[in-house]
Every structure is written in structure tokens, then in C-alpha cells.
Design a protein around this motif. Structure first.
Motif, PDB file in Angstrom:
ATOM      1  N   ALA A   2       0.841  -1.195   0.000  1.00  0.00           N
ATOM      2  CA  ALA A   2       0.000   0.000   0.000  1.00  0.00           C
ATOM      3  C   ALA A   2       0.876   1.245   0.000  1.00  0.00           C
ATOM      4  O   ALA A   2       1.836   1.357   0.756  1.00  0.00           O
ATOM      5  CB  ALA A   2      -0.897   0.000   1.235  1.00  0.00           C
ATOM      6  N   TRP A   3       0.544   2.201  -0.852  1.00  0.00           N
ATOM      7  CA  TRP A   3       1.281   3.449  -0.937  1.00  0.00           C
ATOM      8  C   TRP A   3       0.380   4.597  -0.496  1.00  0.00           C
ATOM      9  O   TRP A   3      -0.839   4.502  -0.543  1.00  0.00           O
ATOM     10  CB  TRP A   3       1.763   3.693  -2.367  1.00  0.00           C
ATOM     11  N   SER A   4       1.001   5.695  -0.099  1.00  0.00           N
ATOM     12  CA  SER A   4       0.258   6.881   0.331  1.00  0.00           C
ATOM     13  C   SER A   4       0.814   8.093  -0.401  1.00  0.00           C
ATOM     14  O   SER A   4       1.973   8.483  -0.184  1.00  0.00           O
ATOM     15  CB  SER A   4       0.382   7.081   1.836  1.00  0.00           C
ATOM     16  N   ALA A   5      -0.007   8.688  -1.253  1.00  0.00           N
ATOM     17  CA  ALA A   5       0.432   9.883  -1.970  1.00  0.00           C
ATOM     18  C   ALA A   5       0.735  11.013  -0.989  1.00  0.00           C
ATOM     19  O   ALA A   5       1.695  11.766  -1.168  1.00  0.00           O
ATOM     20  CB  ALA A   5      -0.638  10.301  -2.970  1.00  0.00           C
ATOM     21  N   PRO A  41       2.324  10.599  -7.635  1.00  0.00           N
ATOM     22  CA  PRO A  41       1.310  11.651  -7.541  1.00  0.00           C
ATOM     23  C   PRO A  41       1.399  12.689  -8.646  1.00  0.00           C
ATOM     24  O   PRO A  41       0.736  13.722  -8.577  1.00  0.00           O
ATOM     25  CB  PRO A  41       1.592  12.276  -6.171  1.00  0.00           C
ATOM     26  N   ASP A  63      -0.759   2.007  -8.328  1.00  0.00           N
ATOM     27  CA  ASP A  63      -1.450   2.321  -7.079  1.00  0.00           C
ATOM     28  C   ASP A  63      -2.537   3.361  -7.313  1.00  0.00           C
ATOM     29  O   ASP A  63      -2.276   4.445  -7.842  1.00  0.00           O
ATOM     30  CB  ASP A  63      -0.445   2.841  -6.052  1.00  0.00           C
ATOM     31  N   GLU A  64      -3.755   3.061  -6.894  1.00  0.00           N
ATOM     32  CA  GLU A  64      -4.884   3.946  -7.155  1.00  0.00           C
ATOM     33  C   GLU A  64      -4.788   5.242  -6.358  1.00  0.00           C
ATOM     34  O   GLU A  64      -5.211   6.307  -6.835  1.00  0.00           O
ATOM     35  CB  GLU A  64      -6.192   3.226  -6.841  1.00  0.00           C
ATOM     36  N   ASP A  65      -4.235   5.195  -5.148  1.00  0.00           N
ATOM     37  CA  ASP A  65      -4.103   6.412  -4.364  1.00  0.00           C
ATOM     38  C   ASP A  65      -3.168   7.400  -5.050  1.00  0.00           C
ATOM     39  O   ASP A  65      -3.438   8.609  -5.119  1.00  0.00           O
ATOM     40  CB  ASP A  65      -3.589   6.086  -2.965  1.00  0.00           C
ATOM     41  N   GLU A  68      -4.970   8.809  -8.162  1.00  0.00           N
ATOM     42  CA  GLU A  68      -5.993   9.798  -7.821  1.00  0.00           C
ATOM     43  C   GLU A  68      -5.347  11.152  -7.550  1.00  0.00           C
ATOM     44  O   GLU A  68      -5.854  12.195  -7.974  1.00  0.00           O
ATOM     45  CB  GLU A  68      -6.779   9.323  -6.594  1.00  0.00           C
ATOM     46  N   ALA A  69      -4.212  11.141  -6.847  1.00  0.00           N
ATOM     47  CA  ALA A  69      -3.504  12.393  -6.586  1.00  0.00           C
ATOM     48  C   ALA A  69      -2.987  13.002  -7.887  1.00  0.00           C
ATOM     49  O   ALA A  69      -3.039  14.231  -8.069  1.00  0.00           O
ATOM     50  CB  ALA A  69      -2.348  12.143  -5.622  1.00  0.00           C
ATOM     51  N   ARG A  81      -3.967   2.739 -14.653  1.00  0.00           N
ATOM     52  CA  ARG A  81      -3.478   1.809 -13.624  1.00  0.00           C
ATOM     53  C   ARG A  81      -2.918   0.568 -14.310  1.00  0.00           C
ATOM     54  O   ARG A  81      -3.660  -0.162 -14.991  1.00  0.00           O
ATOM     55  CB  ARG A  81      -4.595   1.424 -12.658  1.00  0.00           C
TER      56      ARG A  81
END
Length: 257
Positions: A2-5, A41, A63-65, A68-69, A81
Motif C-alpha cells: 500500500a502506498w500513500s500519496a 502523484p 497504485d490507485e491512491d 488519484e492524486a 493503472r
């Protein structure tokens, strides 16, 4: 994984500098599409758009996150994706640009060969990858995982990513397919506020595979143990800041016109 923008862009200036340096070595492109592979991002995508506004541009990430960013950052641009490990690159590309993505794919040299094959005459493959596995910031991740307190959670798992092949490997594999191949290392020295800032930096990248394996209720303890090691390994400078040493590998392959 899991990644976090939001976590990634906490250090956007530092993360974007290698993309700028890589893009500066890309020559003029032929007419054709450009692809930002592992666009995250959209920070590197924006650089490509500004440098080559006349080439259709597609951002690609798994990664969807992150996607999205990127879509919010660059409205109207196309983002897809895609898992690069199994992606078949479309023929006739002017640019494949990859900032800090292929280090996660163990057989990425095979992928790079396919990318060069798919370039237009005069097209460019431009790649940057962290080459920092021997830095304390990454050695201490594994050391902490091997502590008795956490070892059970990591048993039977290979978390640490594979080292990059030698520069010679890239030259030997790509040179038969390109008119010019350049490979070099750059070591960046990033002054950061304190040791905790190093922890925050790697939480957005290298530390993610370790945190994802741990149960949620053990992550805080792991981060505390890791942070204590980081504080010892990265002492404060005279102004109170710490200096993060960060080696990166760059590859530019230009196909014959």
C-alpha cells in the motif's frame, strides 16, 4: 504493498530533484507519445509535460491512491493503472520515463530491453532508481525486523528488495539496442530537520513493505525501535539538522534515428 500519496509528497522537492536531473539529460524527442512509468502523484509527470508539451503524455502507476492524486494535480491528462511487471509497452513511443520505480521489480532489465525495442527512432528511455540499500536508513529496517520482538511477523518473508545489477549489466544489455547508453550515479545529501524526518521520508517508500507486513498494533513499536537506531546513526549537525545521504542510479538510452 500500500502506498500513500500524502506521505510521498511530504518530501516532494527532494524526491523531484532526481527527476529534474534525469529529464535534463533527455534530448529532443521525435513526434510521438511519452509515458511516465510509475508516475506516483504526478510530480515527475508535470516536469515532462512542461518540457515536452507537444508530445501526448500518459501517466502510469499501479497504485490507485497515487493515480488519484496525479489526476487531481494534472486535470485532463490521461492516467492508467498498470502493473509494469506484466505490461506490454505500445510500439512507437517517443519517451519512456521512469523515476524511482524499477528498483521494485527484480527482473527489470528484461523490461528495459522491451521498452527500448518499443521506442521510435530517436526515442529515449530515461530511468532513475535509488541505489541505497547499503545506507543506514535501509540496513536498519532489516536489522529492526530481525529483532526478537518482530522476527515472527517477518519469518519466511523476503522484505528487503533485491540490489540493483551492476552498471555494466545495463550497458551490456541495452547498448545493442540503442545508439547511445549512459549510466551514472549521483549521491544526494539532503539536510533534514531531524532524525524523525528520515523516518517520515522512508515511511513513504522503503519502509512501506515492512509496515505492511506487521499487524497494525505492532507498527508503532517497530517505528519506535527503528527511529531510535536512526537517531544514533544520523547525529545532528551544528545547526541541529541531520544529513541524509542518498545514492541514485541513472540510465539514459537513446535509440538510433
Amino acid at each position: 504493498m500500500a502506498w500513500s500519496a500524502a506521505q510521498y509528497v511530504k518530501f516532494e522537492d527532494e524526491r523531484t530533484r532526481p527527476a529534474r536531473d534525469l529529464l535534463a539529460q533527455v534530448p529532443d524527442l521525435p513526434a510521438g507519445p511519452a509515458f511516465d512509468l510509475g508516475c506516483g502523484p504526478g510530480n515527475s509527470t508535470q516536469l515532462i509535460l512542461e518540457r515536452f508539451p507537444n508530445n501526448p503524455l500518459v501517466g502510469i502507476d499501479s497504485d490507485e491512491d497515487m493515480l488519484e492524486a496525479a489526476r487531481k494535480r494534472l486535470l485532463g491528462l490521461r492516467f492508467e493503472r498498470v502493473d509494469l511487471a506484466g505490461w506490454t509497452p505500445p510500439p512507437g513511443a517517443a519517451l519512456f520515463f521512469a523515476n524511482a520505480v524499477f528498483q521494485w521489480l527484480p527482473k527489470h532489465v528484461d523490461i528495459l530491453e522491451r521498452l527500448v525495442d518499443a521506442l521510435l527512432p530517436g526515442g529515449t528511455l530515461a530511468v532513475q532508481m535509488p541505489d541505497n540499500l547499503d545506507e543506514p536508513s535501509h540496513l536498519l529496517m532489516q536489522e529492526t525486523a530481525e529483532e526478537r520482538t518482530f522476527a515472527a511477523a517477518f519469518a519466511g518473508r523476503t522484505i528487503r528488495r533485491m540490489p540493483l545489477p551492476s552498471p555494466r549489466t545495463y550497458v551490456e544489455r541495452l547498448a545493442p539496442k540503442a545508439a547511445r547508453v549512459e549510466v551514472w550515479h549521483t549521491v544526494y545529501y539532503h539536510p533534514l530537520a531531524n532524525a524523525n524526518a528520515i523516518v517520515e521520508w522512508v515511511k513513504g517508500t522503503g519502509l512501506r513493505p515492512y509496515l505492511d507486513v506487521l499487524p497494525a498494533n505492532r507498527r508503532k513499536d517497530y517505528l519506535a525501535a527503528y527511529a531510535e537506531k536512526i537517531r544514533r546513526e544520523y547525529p545532528a549537525m551544528a545547526d541541529g539538522r541531520v544529513l541524509l545521504r542518498f545514492p541514485r542510479l541513472f540510465i539514459v538510452a537513446v535509440k538510433a534515428s
